[in-house]
Design a protein around this motif. Structure first.
Motif, PDB file in Angstrom:
ATOM      1  N   VAL A  25       0.924  -1.101   0.084  1.00  0.00           N
ATOM      2  CA  VAL A  25      -0.145   0.068   0.191  1.00  0.00           C
ATOM      3  C   VAL A  25       0.731   1.217   0.116  1.00  0.00           C
ATOM      4  CG1 VAL A  25      -1.641   1.372   1.327  1.00  0.00           C
ATOM      5  CG2 VAL A  25      -1.925  -1.290   1.007  1.00  0.00           C
ATOM      6  N   PHE A  26       2.096   1.394   0.871  1.00  0.00           N
ATOM      7  CA  PHE A  26       2.680   2.453   1.142  1.00  0.00           C
ATOM      8  C   PHE A  26       3.917   2.482   0.224  1.00  0.00           C
ATOM      9  CE2 PHE A  26       0.134   1.883   5.012  1.00  0.00           C
ATOM     10  CZ  PHE A  26      -0.696   2.906   4.901  1.00  0.00           C
ATOM     11  N   TYR A  27       3.997   1.923  -0.920  1.00  0.00           N
ATOM     12  CA  TYR A  27       5.125   1.675  -1.572  1.00  0.00           C
ATOM     13  C   TYR A  27       5.699   3.193  -2.282  1.00  0.00           C
ATOM     14  CZ  TYR A  27       2.499   1.667  -6.021  1.00  0.00           C
ATOM     15  OH  TYR A  27       1.742   1.967  -7.012  1.00  0.00           O
ATOM     16  N   ARG A  28       4.888   4.054  -2.165  1.00  0.00           N
ATOM     17  CA  ARG A  28       5.074   5.531  -2.729  1.00  0.00           C
ATOM     18  C   ARG A  28       5.003   6.395  -1.482  1.00  0.00           C
ATOM     19  NH1 ARG A  28       1.966   6.367  -8.575  1.00  0.00           N
ATOM     20  NH2 ARG A  28       3.023   4.780  -9.595  1.00  0.00           N
ATOM     21  N   GLU A  33       0.253   9.958   3.290  1.00  0.00           N
ATOM     22  CA  GLU A  33      -0.613  11.022   3.828  1.00  0.00           C
ATOM     23  C   GLU A  33      -1.666  10.561   4.442  1.00  0.00           C
ATOM     24  OE1 GLU A  33      -1.343  13.512   0.669  1.00  0.00           O
ATOM     25  OE2 GLU A  33       0.826  14.534   0.475  1.00  0.00           O
ATOM     26  N   GLY A  34      -2.150   9.134   3.934  1.00  0.00           N
ATOM     27  CA  GLY A  34      -3.385   8.302   4.414  1.00  0.00           C
ATOM     28  C   GLY A  34      -2.953   7.544   5.635  1.00  0.00           C
ATOM     29  N   LEU A  35      -2.004   7.359   6.026  1.00  0.00           N
ATOM     30  CA  LEU A  35      -1.570   6.429   7.131  1.00  0.00           C
ATOM     31  C   LEU A  35      -2.573   6.628   8.182  1.00  0.00           C
ATOM     32  CD1 LEU A  35       0.214   4.357   8.062  1.00  0.00           C
ATOM     33  CD2 LEU A  35       1.922   6.064   8.988  1.00  0.00           C
ATOM     34  N   ARG A  39      -4.798   3.710   9.881  1.00  0.00           N
ATOM     35  CA  ARG A  39      -4.740   3.171  11.334  1.00  0.00           C
ATOM     36  C   ARG A  39      -5.885   3.352  11.997  1.00  0.00           C
ATOM     37  NH1 ARG A  39      -0.357   6.787  13.642  1.00  0.00           N
ATOM     38  NH2 ARG A  39       0.945   5.525  12.701  1.00  0.00           N
ATOM     39  N   SER A  40      -6.769   4.214  12.021  1.00  0.00           N
ATOM     40  CA  SER A  40      -8.047   4.235  12.690  1.00  0.00           C
ATOM     41  C   SER A  40      -9.141   3.322  12.192  1.00  0.00           C
ATOM     42  CB  SER A  40      -8.543   5.922  12.509  1.00  0.00           C
ATOM     43  OG  SER A  40      -8.926   5.983  10.974  1.00  0.00           O
TER      44      SER A  40
END
Length: 739
Positions: A25-28, A33-35, A39-40
């Motif tokens: 998901v966070f490879y860029r 910014e949507g972390l 998490r929530s």
């Protein structure tokens, strides 16, 4: 961790999966910014899963608690029951002695029941013999149902007593009971006799008064039900059971059906007698099956299948009956009748396929009336009988044919003037009729008769040739007998041609009407033998003339060849009474005969020309004779290219040659044209010239040795049939007077 290794493994797998998902998901960088949102969302999801797990565990714990409470309650109740059972056991042990007195009471009670039963049947036992007499009277009066009711009552009483004795093991008392009820056996036999008499007359009774037959069937049904009941119980079978009257009913019915028709002590197995017998069978079987279908079926229960039973009985009886008939030595008419009746009439609308019997009567499921093996065997017997008949007729025809040869008149002629006799018509009509008759049965029989017909025709031609030879021998002894010998030989040629053209019409299959090779060979041999006898007759008339040449008288001029032409012309007029192909053949063979006889006469006497003038006379005579004979045969219709007289012209060229040195070339051309010429023939011709030196002769013969000839397939031999006399050996001693 040591107690729950699976939990540690599961946690590692979960962490690995989460790490894989997060890296995807966070490879860029911009995805970070949507972390906070991820998490929530995962936190809420974990809280929901934990709450559902807690709820599930709580419900399981409550269920386990309730189960444990129920187990404690059940254990208390089981303990209470065990205490109560122990108390009851001690109470029963205390009361055991008091029950001993009841055993005597039980024995008395059983004895009382037995005595009560005996008292109840005593009136019936005392009246047994009276009932026997009454039942016998009812049977004599044919009140069968009432008699059977009383009989069943007595049997029931006896069987009940025997059953009780059997259960108590009182075998000795059974003999007394059977003796007391001994009259039942006589009543049973009397009733059975009347029943089987009724069943034996069933076909007549159902038409006139079916009441008796229906009564018999009802009694049989009662007995069959009693048999079935006793067999099902299988505890005790009274004497005489099972009676099996239903099977006996079928047996008597079958005997009734088959007895009058198939158990005759003697039957006429000849054609007319067998035809009458089969016609009666056909009529009676159809009539009786009609009665069974229309009347008897209504008098018996449906499960009897009475129509099927009767149909099968007739079918099986007929099968056996036909086999018995076929064991006799039957003539061909009887065998034909049996085959036709079994294969055609039996299934036709005149018998088992009769409209009054359909559709209930169906014999197709019962198999053929005659097995394929039996049909084939019968067909072979029929063919043997037909063969004997054909042989007898052909022999008689042959005798009549040759008896006509000795009449004082010529054979009859057809509308075209060709000699003929009735022989081919009689023979072909006889064979064709037998083949057509066989076609009414089966194709296989037709083929068998056709094969037999060809074999017999071939054998007949052999006997015909033998008769021709024998007649020819008798004619040689006295040429005036038969008077019209040549005419009848010509008629025989026409007859043979008629047979040859008619044989193909005998074949059952119109698409395959070829003449078998062996039969065609027999026809050809017959034609050849007849032509040979004709040519022998011509030869006998020509031989006296041929003996007169060569001679000085013939050389100087004579009417010898003219006389030969007159003889040939006379025979040619006779030959005109045969059909075209045979006429041409006879002309060709006659011309070959004349040419060979002329050449044989020249070579066997070895006439030697003494001078050139005499050689010229010989050449002129040969030219005149050959020309006269050739013109004769051309006038008779034989083309010059088909004549063998060309050999005389070629031989003349050898004799007429002026320069002997050229003989080698001339002889080479001669042997090339006539490859069957031998050294002896050429030597004879050279001798005939009278001017050939030894050197020239040696050169000619050496040339022939260097050029051996092979006979072509289509070549007609002429010189190979001419034998040259061996030269005389010189006598080495001087001639002188004998001492």
């Amino acid at each position: 961790d040591e107690e729950w290794p699976e939990a540690e493994k599961a946690e590692k797998l979960a962490r690995g999966a989460a790490l894989k998902w997060a890296s995807g998901v966070f490879y860029r960088p911009e995805k970070l910014e949507g972390l906070g949102q991820y998490r929530s969302r995962e936190t809420q999801r974990n809280s929901s899963i934990q709450s559902r797990l807690k709820s599930t565990v709580q419900s399981y714990l409550e269920g386990v608690s309730a189960g444990l409470e129920q187990l404690r309650s059940a254990a208390q109740e089981v303990q209470s029951v065990c205490q109560d059972l122990g108390a009851a056991r001690w109470a029963l042990l205390d009361s055991a002695d008091r029950f001993q007195g009841l055993q005597q009471m039980r024995a008395l009670m059983a004895e009382h029941v037995q005595l009560a039963s005996v008292v109840q049947v005593l009136p019936q036992l005392f009246s047994v013999h009276e009932v026997f007499s009454h039942t016998l009277q009812l049977l004599h009066g044919q009140h069968l149902l009432e008699a059977h009711a009383e009989l069943m009552m007595m049997e029931h009483l006896r069987d009940d007593i025997l059953s009780q004795l059997h259960l108590r093991g009182l075998s000795s008392a059974q003999t007394t009971v059977l003796s007391y009820f001994g009259g039942l056996q006589e009543l049973n036999e009397s009733l059975a006799k009347q029943l089987w008499d009724i069943v034996g007359s069933s076909l007549q009774l159902v038409r006139e008064d079916p009441v008796l037959f229906v009564t018999a069937v009802r009694i049989i049904e009662r007995e069959e039900k009693i048999d079935d009941t006793l067999l099902l119980e299988a505890t005790f079978l009274p004497p005489g059971r099972p009676k099996g009257w239903k099977q006996k009913f079928y047996q008597v019915l079958r005997d009734t059906i088959t007895g009058p028709h198939f158990h005759a002590t003697h039957m006429d197995a000849e054609g007319p007698g067998l035809a009458r017998h089969l016609a009666v069978l056909q009529k009676d079987i159809v009539s009786e099956l009609r009665v069974v279908k229309d009347l008897m079926v209504q008098c018996v229960p449906a499960h009897y299948n009475i129509l099927s039973v009767c149909t099968a009985t007739y079918h099986q009886a007929l099968t056996s009956h036909l086999q018995d008939i076929l064991r006799e030595d039957l003539d061909k008419q009887a065998l034909f009748l049996l085959l036709e009746w079994a294969l055609h009439v039996y299934h036709s609308s005149e018998m088992m396929g009769h409209p009054d019997l359909l559709p209930e009567v169906d014999v197709s499921a019962l198999g053929p009336l005659m097995s394929p093996e039996l049909v084939d065997q019968t067909e072979r017997k029929y063919v043997v009988k037909v063969k004997a008949s054909v042989l007898e007729w052909m022999q008689r025809t042959l005798e009549v044919e040759f008896k006509e040869w000795f009449r004082e008149e010529e054979p009859e002629t057809d509308h075209q003037g060709f000699f003929q006799s009735a022989l081919p018509v009689i023979v072909m009509q006889m064979l064709n009729e037998n083949i057509q008759v066989a076609s009414l049965i089966t194709d296989s029989l037709q083929q068998k008769v056709y094969n037999m017909a060809l074999e017999e025709l071939e054998a007949f031609l052999g006997r015909l040739r033998e008769a021709l030879v024998q007649c020819g021998k008798e004619h040689q002894k006295d040429r005036t007998i038969p008077k019209y010998y040549v005419s009848y030989l010509l008629a025989m040629l026409n007859n043979n041609l008629a047979l040859s053209s008619s044989v193909s019409s005998l074949h059952p299959d119109t698409a395959r009407r070829e003449v078998p090779a062996s039969l065609q060979a027999a026809l050809d041999r017959t034609q050849k033998k007849t032509c040979q006898l004709l040519l022998e007759e011509l030869l006998l008339d020509l031989q006296p003339l041929c003996l007169q040449l060569p001679s000085r008288k013939w050389l100087s001029g004579s009417q010898l060849v003219s006389s030969m032409c007159e003889v040939i012309d006379k025979y040619a007029k006779d030959f005109s009474h045969v059909r075209k192909p045979i006429f041409t053949l006879l002309l060709m063979e006659s011309e070959l005969l004349v040419a060979s006889q002329y050449l044989r006469a020249l070579m066997q006497k070895k006439m030697v020309c003494k001078s050139e003038e005499e050689r010229g006379q010989l050449c002129n005579r040969l030219l005149q004779d050959a020309t006269q004979l050739r013109e004769l045969f051309c006038g008779l219709g034989l083309d010059g290219s088909q004549q063998s007289l060309e050999a005389v012209f070629a031989l003349r060229e050898l004799i007429c040659l002026k320069d002997p040195a050229l003989l080698s070339l001339e002889v080479l051309g001669f042997i090339t044209k006539y490859p069957d010429v031998s050294d002896e023939h050429i030597s004879t011709l050279l001798d005939m010239r009278g001017d050939v030196s030894k050197e020239v002769r040696h050169m000619v013969l050496e040339m022939m040795a260097q050029h051996p000839q092979v006979l072509p397939e289509s070549y007609r031999p002429i010189f190979s049939t001419i034998l040259v006399p061996a030269p005389e050996l010189p006598f080495c001693l001087r001639k002188g007077k004998c001492a």
